[in-house]
Design an enzyme around this catalytic site. Structure first.
Site, PDB file in Angstrom:
ATOM      1  N   CYS A 175       0.862  -1.182   0.000  1.00 40.37           N
ATOM      2  CA  CYS A 175       0.000   0.000   0.000  1.00 40.37           C
ATOM      3  C   CYS A 175       0.901   1.236   0.000  1.00 40.37           C
ATOM      4  O   CYS A 175       2.083   1.146   0.356  1.00 40.37           O
ATOM      5  CB  CYS A 175      -0.853  -0.047   1.262  1.00 40.37           C
ATOM      6  N   THR A 229       1.007   3.524   2.050  1.00 41.43           N
ATOM      7  CA  THR A 229       1.515   3.712   3.417  1.00 41.43           C
ATOM      8  C   THR A 229       2.834   2.958   3.606  1.00 41.43           C
ATOM      9  O   THR A 229       3.749   3.452   4.278  1.00 41.43           O
ATOM     10  CB  THR A 229       0.465   3.189   4.420  1.00 41.43           C
ATOM     11  N   HIS A 238       5.632   4.918   2.207  1.00 41.45           N
ATOM     12  CA  HIS A 238       6.021   5.986   3.157  1.00 41.45           C
ATOM     13  C   HIS A 238       6.907   5.424   4.270  1.00 41.45           C
ATOM     14  O   HIS A 238       7.917   6.020   4.635  1.00 41.45           O
ATOM     15  CB  HIS A 238       4.785   6.635   3.795  1.00 41.45           C
ATOM     16  N   HIS A 294      -0.129  -4.221   6.010  1.00 40.74           N
ATOM     17  CA  HIS A 294      -1.476  -4.247   6.610  1.00 40.74           C
ATOM     18  C   HIS A 294      -2.562  -4.712   5.640  1.00 40.74           C
ATOM     19  O   HIS A 294      -3.742  -4.615   5.966  1.00 40.74           O
ATOM     20  CB  HIS A 294      -1.821  -2.881   7.205  1.00 40.74           C
ATOM     21  N   ILE A 303      -6.856   2.920  -5.852  1.00 41.53           N
ATOM     22  CA  ILE A 303      -8.202   3.189  -5.318  1.00 41.53           C
ATOM     23  C   ILE A 303      -9.091   3.823  -6.388  1.00 41.53           C
ATOM     24  O   ILE A 303     -10.258   3.468  -6.536  1.00 41.53           O
ATOM     25  CB  ILE A 303      -8.126   4.038  -4.024  1.00 41.53           C
TER      26      ILE A 303
HETATM   27 ZN    ZN Z   1      -3.295   0.579   3.068  1.00 36.61          ZN
END
Ligand code: ZN
Length: 348
Positions: free
Chosen positions: A41, A43, A46, A66, A177
């Site tokens: 993802c 995230t 990052h 996650h 997304i």
């Molecule tokens: Zn995510």
């Protein structure tokens, strides 16, 4: 087997480490899940890059990741909600369950702890989670799709803010997304779906979901042309709904222009800094419904999403562009950073 391969954020800085970690033991109310597939993802990019947000939040050393699905391999004492052998994904925001007492089932309280961000995650052969995090999956959902439900949930949550039946929808930004949002908007009854992105790679992916039009603003001699193209395609009216998935200031300004009078602007993309908004022109005098969305509704969004996927109304396979073993995390991360990827699936 007492150890497992895992991806660890090993220090407060750029990078990651492939480690042999102890296989975690489920405690009271916990389950151990054998991870079938996991996915990368934004995230995680990052966290790998160690940007300002990560430096303020992540406490190394920690296994991250996650988005995943797997099979429950063993359960701790007191587990009643799920059982060994169940095929599950998980809500990674920690949900604290409290008995409701009125027969309505347990109520949850979001504690703002996210597994894979604040507590050990799923970039590993096994992950241990509290039983209430688990969401049982139908067998018709493949493990590859099961590894992306966290992010598909964001698209479904955004698209269910407004009744899309008979509506025209503009998806601004075609990251994963935004890409999921194309079939989701169609399945929810949108009659026209438009999409835009500045990356040709992503637009090619978007085309596979057959939106009515896709546009690249950088090919169009200025963003005003997207506004014109959308007004042309909607008999001069503008779109009923914008799903803003880019977080780009210019794209957001353009998106407001494409909106019809009384239309809905659903904002999910996160601008890196505050942006300017002409509230009079874009919101008040246009009677715009401005809706901010974040994450998903636990567990309502899961129910809607699993129904859309299991029924075959939504097919997101076109977004799954790359597959790697977990041990090639570095190569996978390089592709994620290049932007020339939809979702990257990892197999531990
Ligand atoms: Zn995510």
């Amino acid at each position: 087997m007492t150890t497992m391969q895992a991806i660890q954020k090993h220090h407060a800085g750029e990078g990651f480490k492939l480690i042999d970690a102890p296989v975690p033991t489920p405690g009271e109310g916990d389950v151990r899940i054998k991870v079938l597939k996991t996915s990368i993802c934004g995230t995680d990019v990052h966290i790998t890059n160690w940007d300002e947000w990560s430096a303020g939040r992540i406490k190394p050393p920690m296994i991250y990741g996650h988005e995943f699905c797997g099979i429950i391999e063993s359960v701790g004492p007191g587990v009643t909600h799920v059982a060994e052998g169940d095929y599950v994904s998980a809500e990674m925001h920690h949900v604290k369950m409290t008995p409701s007492g009125n027969g309505a089932g347990p109520q949850f309280e979001d504690t703002h702890v996210i597994y894979g961000v604040d507590a050990p995650g799923c970039f590993a052969k096994y992950v241990v989670l509290p039983q209430w995090q688990c969401v049982e999956l139908p067998d018709s959902i493949t493990p590859e799709v099961g590894a992306c439900l966290d992010s598909i949930g964001n698209a479904v949550h955004a698209a269910t803010q407004v009744d899309l039946t008979g509506k025209s929808v503009f998806i601004s930004g075609c990251g994963p997304i935004g890409l999921y949002s194309i079939p989701v908007a169609k399945a929810l009854g949108a009659t026209q779906v438009f999409a835009a992105d500045v990356a040709p790679y992503r637009l090619e992916l978007a085309k596979q979901a057959h939106p009515d039009f896709v546009w690249n603003p950088s090919d169009m001699d200025g963003d005003t042309n997207i506004d014109e193209a959308i007004h042309q395609a909607t008999d001069g009216k503008g779109v009923d709904v914008v799903l803003e998935m880019s977080g780009n200031a210019r794209a957001i300004t353009t998106a407001f222009k494409t909106l019809s009078h009384g239309g809905s602007m659903v904002c999910l993309g996160i601008p890196p800094e505050p942006i300017e908004l002409d509230l009079n022109r874009d919101v008040i005098f246009k009677s715009t419904r401005l809706i901010g969305v974040n994450g998903r509704e636990i567990f309502r969004t899961w129910d809607i999403m699993l129904d859309l996927l299991a029924s075959g109304k939504v097919d997101i396979d076109f977004v799954l562009t790359h597959h790697f073993p977990l041990s090639q995390f570095g190569e996978a991360m390089d592709i994620a950073k290049s932007g020339k990827a939809g979702k990257i699936i990892l197999t531990p």
